[in-house]
Motif scaffolding. Sequence first.
Motif, PDB file in Angstrom:
ATOM      1  N   HIS A   9       0.768  -1.275   0.114  1.00 20.00           N
ATOM      2  CA  HIS A   9      -0.177   0.145   0.020  1.00 20.00           C
ATOM      3  C   HIS A   9       0.974   1.090  -0.013  1.00 20.00           C
ATOM      4  O   HIS A   9       2.139   1.172   0.005  1.00 20.00           O
ATOM      5  N   SER A  10       0.382   2.612  -0.204  1.00 20.19           N
ATOM      6  CA  SER A  10       1.179   3.519  -0.251  1.00 20.19           C
ATOM      7  C   SER A  10       1.591   4.198   1.200  1.00 20.19           C
ATOM      8  O   SER A  10       1.038   3.484   2.062  1.00 20.19           O
ATOM      9  N   CYS A  12       0.902   6.877   2.287  1.00 24.75           N
ATOM     10  CA  CYS A  12       0.091   8.032   2.689  1.00 24.75           C
ATOM     11  C   CYS A  12      -0.663   7.708   3.964  1.00 24.75           C
ATOM     12  O   CYS A  12      -0.631   6.544   4.373  1.00 24.75           O
ATOM     13  N   ASP A  15      -3.310   5.194   4.417  1.00 23.33           N
ATOM     14  CA  ASP A  15      -3.105   3.932   4.501  1.00 23.33           C
ATOM     15  C   ASP A  15      -2.186   3.391   5.572  1.00 23.33           C
ATOM     16  O   ASP A  15      -2.405   2.141   6.183  1.00 23.33           O
ATOM     17  N   ASP A  39       4.162   3.949  -4.003  1.00 30.87           N
ATOM     18  CA  ASP A  39       3.243   4.849  -4.438  1.00 30.87           C
ATOM     19  C   ASP A  39       2.184   4.155  -5.391  1.00 30.87           C
ATOM     20  O   ASP A  39       2.512   2.753  -5.814  1.00 30.87           O
ATOM     21  N   ILE A  40       0.961   4.583  -5.559  1.00 29.01           N
ATOM     22  CA  ILE A  40       0.007   3.839  -6.146  1.00 29.01           C
ATOM     23  C   ILE A  40       0.152   3.581  -7.610  1.00 29.01           C
ATOM     24  O   ILE A  40      -0.328   2.443  -7.795  1.00 29.01           O
ATOM     25  N   THR A  43       2.048   0.154  -7.242  1.00 29.79           N
ATOM     26  CA  THR A  43       0.991  -0.896  -6.865  1.00 29.79           C
ATOM     27  C   THR A  43      -0.008  -1.068  -7.895  1.00 29.79           C
ATOM     28  O   THR A  43      -0.439  -2.490  -7.972  1.00 29.79           O
ATOM     29  N   SER A 109      -4.573   6.289 -12.639  1.00 32.36           N
ATOM     30  CA  SER A 109      -5.279   6.596 -11.421  1.00 32.36           C
ATOM     31  C   SER A 109      -6.544   6.800 -11.494  1.00 32.36           C
ATOM     32  O   SER A 109      -7.007   7.469 -12.623  1.00 32.36           O
TER      33      SER A 109
END
Length: 302
Positions: A9-10, A12, A15, A39-40, A43, A109
């Motif tokens: 997961h990120s 951030c 999360d 970072d997304i 992932t 995204s």
Amino acid sequence: MTPRLTLAHSPCPNDTFVFHALTHGLVPGAPEADVRLADIDITNGLAERSELDVLKVSYAVLPHVLDHYALLPCGGAVGRGCGPLVLVKDGDTADTLAGARVAVPSTSSTAYLLFRLWAARTLPGGVGEIVVLPFHEIMPAVRDGLVDAGLVIHEARFTYGHYGLRLVTDLGEEWEKQTGLPVPLGAIIARRSLGARRLGELARAIRASVQSAWNAPEASRAYVLKHAQEMATDVVDQHIELYVNSFTAELGDDGQAAVRALLGRSAELGLLPAVPDGALDFPAVPDGAPDPPADSRQRPQH
């Protein structure tokens, strides 16, 4: 012995806040997991290559990975008042982004998908050029005139004024006006090959991790701040308050409807492949598996 899960997961704050208890052994009976923070965009790619067991991904990649992964009904980022923003330099008098050069953090995204849905409705001529930049470079690029506009997410909602930027549109607000539904941003997915029982156990563990974070937010504080990428502590708090909500504990009917609306509208415009019937349904947990605790869906009132 049950094999350890691989989880990405990120970094951030939402999360790290949500998964802290699960990944630090604070949820009794939770599966053990080897965690990768990424970072997304990374992932999303890991999911498309089916490399890990459990991942946080953009809802925009879901149609590409549902053959191998199931959507978990908890742990993700869905909400109201939390959508991506389109920004321009303050003082820019342009009343349209038609032909504009727009910086975006990713083309895989959900933010970019929401932008394309909005542009399809409001910019029939389209934008001039899409430029992919690292998230932290977008607002400076708009400020310095390197691009005409920027698509931003997360904490930029709280900080764009510091860069002398002006809001053109709040894509989440536009989505809510159009649909009446919350904005689906990030999803938690897990390998279908884990089986229904283990997927059910994982979902319960994630709900318990969310509840643990709400009950004792100070427990994850150091961990969250360590990975917050130099974000100010007040912005970290705002970030968590906005993105960790009742939909994080349980996607529920409104959350499910939002996901189906996003993917359905995108498929109608040819932006994403259509999702087969039943592909978004969470596998039924076998008889005899315990229900999630009643309080796991309740966010404390402050």
